[in-house]
Design an enzyme around this catalytic site. Structure first.
Site, PDB file in Angstrom:
ATOM      1  N   CYS A 112     -53.515 -57.101  56.389  1.00 14.46           N
ATOM      2  CA  CYS A 112     -52.297 -56.337  56.714  1.00 14.46           C
ATOM      3  C   CYS A 112     -51.801 -56.623  58.125  1.00 14.46           C
ATOM      4  CB  CYS A 112     -52.541 -54.844  56.529  1.00 14.46           C
ATOM      5  SG  CYS A 112     -53.004 -54.440  54.852  1.00 14.46           S
ATOM      6  N   HIS A 251     -47.909 -50.582  60.793  1.00 11.37           N
ATOM      7  CA  HIS A 251     -48.172 -50.927  59.403  1.00 11.37           C
ATOM      8  C   HIS A 251     -48.206 -49.629  58.592  1.00 11.37           C
ATOM      9  CE1 HIS A 251     -50.004 -52.246  55.795  1.00 11.37           C
ATOM     10  NE2 HIS A 251     -51.202 -51.796  56.075  1.00 11.37           N
ATOM     11  N   ASN A 281     -48.002 -49.034  50.533  1.00 10.75           N
ATOM     12  CA  ASN A 281     -48.570 -49.996  51.481  1.00 10.75           C
ATOM     13  C   ASN A 281     -48.276 -51.415  50.974  1.00 10.75           C
ATOM     14  OD1 ASN A 281     -50.213 -51.746  52.896  1.00 10.75           O
ATOM     15  ND2 ASN A 281     -51.992 -50.390  52.907  1.00 10.75           N
TER      16      ASN A 281
HETATM   17  O1  UT7 Z   1     -53.588 -51.650  54.681  1.00  9.13           O
HETATM   18  C1  UT7 Z   1     -54.954 -51.386  54.461  1.00  9.13           C
HETATM   19  C2  UT7 Z   1     -55.309 -50.209  54.999  1.00  9.13           C
HETATM   20  N1  UT7 Z   1     -55.780 -49.171  54.122  1.00  9.13           N
HETATM   21  C3  UT7 Z   1     -55.699 -47.955  54.628  1.00  9.13           C
HETATM   22  O2  UT7 Z   1     -55.178 -47.752  55.701  1.00  9.13           O
HETATM   23  C4  UT7 Z   1     -56.346 -46.831  53.888  1.00  9.13           C
HETATM   24  C5  UT7 Z   1     -56.832 -45.794  54.860  1.00  9.13           C
HETATM   25  N2  UT7 Z   1     -57.436 -44.675  54.165  1.00  9.13           N
HETATM   26  C6  UT7 Z   1     -56.663 -43.755  53.548  1.00  9.13           C
HETATM   27  O3  UT7 Z   1     -55.451 -43.831  53.563  1.00  9.13           O
HETATM   28  C7  UT7 Z   1     -57.377 -42.591  52.894  1.00  9.13           C
HETATM   29  O4  UT7 Z   1     -58.757 -42.649  53.216  1.00  9.13           O
HETATM   30  C8  UT7 Z   1     -57.208 -42.610  51.343  1.00  9.13           C
HETATM   31  C9  UT7 Z   1     -55.782 -42.258  50.971  1.00  9.13           C
HETATM   32  C10 UT7 Z   1     -57.595 -43.948  50.783  1.00  9.13           C
HETATM   33  C11 UT7 Z   1     -58.113 -41.544  50.728  1.00  9.13           C
HETATM   34  O5  UT7 Z   1     -57.790 -40.270  51.281  1.00  9.13           O
HETATM   35  P1  UT7 Z   1     -58.963 -39.329  51.792  1.00  9.13           P
HETATM   36  O6  UT7 Z   1     -58.340 -38.078  52.271  1.00  9.13           O
HETATM   37  O7  UT7 Z   1     -59.794 -40.118  52.782  1.00  9.13           O
HETATM   38  O8  UT7 Z   1     -59.744 -39.026  50.475  1.00  9.13           O
HETATM   39  P2  UT7 Z   1     -61.300 -39.245  50.148  1.00  9.13           P
HETATM   40  O9  UT7 Z   1     -61.604 -40.695  49.984  1.00  9.13           O
HETATM   41  O10 UT7 Z   1     -62.099 -38.453  51.134  1.00  9.13           O
HETATM   42  O11 UT7 Z   1     -61.402 -38.571  48.761  1.00  9.13           O
HETATM   43  C12 UT7 Z   1     -61.246 -37.135  48.601  1.00  9.13           C
HETATM   44  C13 UT7 Z   1     -61.316 -36.801  47.148  1.00  9.13           C
HETATM   45  C14 UT7 Z   1     -62.506 -37.431  46.423  1.00  9.13           C
HETATM   46  O12 UT7 Z   1     -62.981 -36.515  45.468  1.00  9.13           O
HETATM   47  P3  UT7 Z   1     -64.317 -35.658  45.769  1.00  9.13           P
HETATM   48  O13 UT7 Z   1     -65.395 -36.652  45.994  1.00  9.13           O
HETATM   49  O14 UT7 Z   1     -63.982 -34.840  46.982  1.00  9.13           O
HETATM   50  O15 UT7 Z   1     -64.467 -34.847  44.505  1.00  9.13           O
HETATM   51  C15 UT7 Z   1     -61.886 -38.607  45.718  1.00  9.13           C
HETATM   52  O16 UT7 Z   1     -62.602 -38.961  44.554  1.00  9.13           O
HETATM   53  O17 UT7 Z   1     -60.159 -37.278  46.477  1.00  9.13           O
HETATM   54  C16 UT7 Z   1     -60.525 -38.055  45.353  1.00  9.13           C
HETATM   55  N3  UT7 Z   1     -59.531 -39.085  45.124  1.00  9.13           N
HETATM   56  C17 UT7 Z   1     -58.448 -38.879  44.352  1.00  9.13           C
HETATM   57  N4  UT7 Z   1     -58.045 -37.838  43.645  1.00  9.13           N
HETATM   58  C18 UT7 Z   1     -56.878 -37.943  42.968  1.00  9.13           C
HETATM   59  C19 UT7 Z   1     -59.491 -40.328  45.639  1.00  9.13           C
HETATM   60  N5  UT7 Z   1     -58.375 -40.970  45.209  1.00  9.13           N
HETATM   61  C20 UT7 Z   1     -57.729 -40.090  44.396  1.00  9.13           C
HETATM   62  C21 UT7 Z   1     -56.515 -40.151  43.671  1.00  9.13           C
HETATM   63  N6  UT7 Z   1     -56.149 -39.060  42.971  1.00  9.13           N
HETATM   64  N7  UT7 Z   1     -55.744 -41.255  43.666  1.00  9.13           N
END
Ligand code: UT7
Length: 329
Positions: A112, A251, A281
Site C-alpha cells: 500500500c 492511505h 482500501n
Molecule cells: O492497507 C493495508 C492495511 N490494512 C489495514 O490498515 C488494516 C488495519 N486493521 C484494521 O483496520 C482493523 O484491525 C480491522 C478492521 C481489520 C478489524 O477491526 P478490529 O476492531 O481490529 O476487529 P478485531 O480483529 O479485533 O475483531 C473483533 C471482532 C472479532 O470477533 P470476536 O473474536 O471478538 O468474537 C472478529 O471475529 O470482530 C469480528 N470480525 C467481524 N465481525 C463481523 C472481524 N471481521 C468481521 C466482519 N464482520 N467483517
C-alpha cells in the site's frame, strides 16, 4: 536545482459497486459492523477479465489528458502495485502497451506504500536530470487476492487506480520525502504462495495460501504509530511543520486509523482527507485517488501543502510533502 511538480492527475474506477449488504450475503458480517469498525459503505470490484493494468491504463490516460501531454512526451513510467496482472512481465509493461508509451517502464512493489515509493523514484529521476516527464501510477485489484470466506479481510478492499504526471520545474513540487521499511515481520500482511518460496501446488491452493492474510490489529497499531512519525520526518525534511499542512492525505485503510492519526497530530479531522466510505482500501491507488477527488471537487488551491502518507505490507511506510502548483480546474 530542478524540481518535480505534479502537472497531471487522473483516476479510474471499475464500474461494479459492491455494498456492505452485498458482502453480508457472502460472509457472516453486517453493514453496521463494517461501517462502525472501518467507515466503509461500498467499494468497487473489477469484473471478470478486468485487470490491474486496465485500471492503470485508464488512470494514466486521464492524467496525460489533464497534463495536456501525449504518450510520446513521457520518458519514464513507474507503476506501484501489489496485485500485478502476472508475476512477469511487469504491470508497467502491460500498461505501456495499452496506452502506447515507448519509454522505459517498471513496477515498484511496496504494497500500500507503493505510490509513495514510486513518487520517490520519479522525483529522484527528475531532480537528477535523468528524466523530465514521469508518469506514476498506483493501481491495485486486491479483490482478486482476497479470500471471500474470510470476513476479517474481504470486507476491506476495493479496486482502482490513480496516476500523476510529474514534470521538471523550476520550483517545487515535491518537497521532502521520508521512506522506511522493516522486513522483520512479513507475516503480518502477506500473500504467502505463488512466488519462488512456495510455488503454486495443489497443496498451496487447498491451504488457501494464495490469498491475502493479515493480522489486522498489528497493522492498525503500526499505522497509527507510523503515519504521524513519517509525516513529521517528511515535513522536517521540507523545513515545514504540521501547522503548514493544508491537507493530510493518508492511505485509506480504516476511518478509525484516520481519526486516531488526526488526534495524535492535533489536526482538525476535516483536514485529514477521507473517501474510504465509497472506495474501501484500494491499496496503492488510494492516495492518488484521494488527490484526484480533492482536485476535481475544487478543493485544492495553488500553494496548498499536502502530505501524502502511505503504509502497508513489508512493513513499509512513507510520506511525500507536495506544494500544489496546478491551476484550479
Ligand atoms: O492497507 C493495508 C492495511 N490494512 C489495514 O490498515 C488494516 C488495519 N486493521 C484494521 O483496520 C482493523 O484491525 C480491522 C478492521 C481489520 C478489524 O477491526 P478490529 O476492531 O481490529 O476487529 P478485531 O480483529 O479485533 O475483531 C473483533 C471482532 C472479532 O470477533 P470476536 O473474536 O471478538 O468474537 C472478529 O471475529 O470482530 C469480528 N470480525 C467481524 N465481525 C463481523 C472481524 N471481521 C468481521 C466482519 N464482520 N467483517
Amino acid at each position: 536545482m530542478t524540481h518535480a511538480a505534479i502537472t497531471g492527475v487522473g483516476a479510474f474506477l471499475p464500474e461494479r459497486i459492491v455494498t456492505n449488504d452485498d458482502l453480508a450475503t457472502m460472509v457472516e458480517t453486517s453493514d453496521e459492523w463494517i461501517r462502525t469498525r472501518t467507515g466503509i459503505r461500498e467499494r468497487r470490484f473489477v469484473s471478470e477479465g478486468e485487470t490491474t493494468s486496465d485500471l492503470g491504463a485508464g488512470a494514466a490516460l486521464a492524467a496525460l489528458a489533464d497534463a495536456g501531454l501525449e504518450p510520446s512526451d513521457i520518458d519514464l513510467l513507474v507503476v506501484g502495485t501489489s496485485s500485478p496482472d502476472m508475476i512477469m512481465p511487469s504491470t508497467a509493461c502491460l500498461v505501456q502497451a495499452k496506452i502506447g508509451l515507448t519509454c522505459p517502464a517498471f513496477d515498484v512493489m511496496a504494497a500500500c506504500t507503493s505510490f509513495i515509493y514510486a513518487i520517490h523514484t520519479a522525483t529522484t529521476a527528475i531532480e537528477s536530470g535523468r528524466a523530465r516527464r514521469v508518469l506514476v501510477i498506483g493501481a491495485d485489484a486486491l479483490t482478486r487476492l482476497v479470500d471471500f470466506s474470510d470476513r476479517r479481510t474481504c470486507v476491506l478492499f476495493g479496486d482502482g487506480a490513480g496516476a500523476f504526471v510529474l514534470e521538471a520545474s523550476e520550483g517545487p513540487g515535491v518537497l521532502g520525502i521520508d521512506l522506511g521499511s522493516d522486513g522483520s515481520r512479513p507475516e503480518v500482511l502477506q500473500v504467502a504462495a505463488g512466488g519462488a518460496t512456495m510455488p503454486a501446488s495443489i497443496q498451496t491452493v487447498e491451504d488457501g495460501l494464495h490469498f491475502l492474510s493479515m493480522n489486522g490489529q498489528e497493522v492498525f497499531k503500526f499505522a497509527v504509530r507510523t503515519i504521524p512519525a513519517t509525516t513529521k520526518k517528511a515535513l522536517a525534511a521540507s523545513d515545514l511543520s504540521i501547522d503548514d499542512l493544508t491537507w493530510l492525505i493518508p492511505h485509506q485503510a480504516n476511518q478509525r486509523i484516520l481519526d486516531t492519526v488526526a488526534d495524535r497530530l492535533k489536526l482538525p479531522h476535516e483536514r485529514v482527507f477521507s473517501n474510504i466510505e465509497l472506495l474501501g482500501n484500494t491499496s496503492a491507488a488510494s492516495i492518488p485517488l484521494a488527490v484526484n477527488d480533492l482536485y476535481t471537487s475544487g478543493n485544492l488551491r495553488q500553494g496548498d501543502v499536502l502530505a501524502l502518507v502511505g503504509f502497508g505490507a513489508g512493513l513499509t511506510w512513507g510520506a511525500a510533502i507536495v506544494r500544489w502548483t496546478k491551476e484550479d480546474l
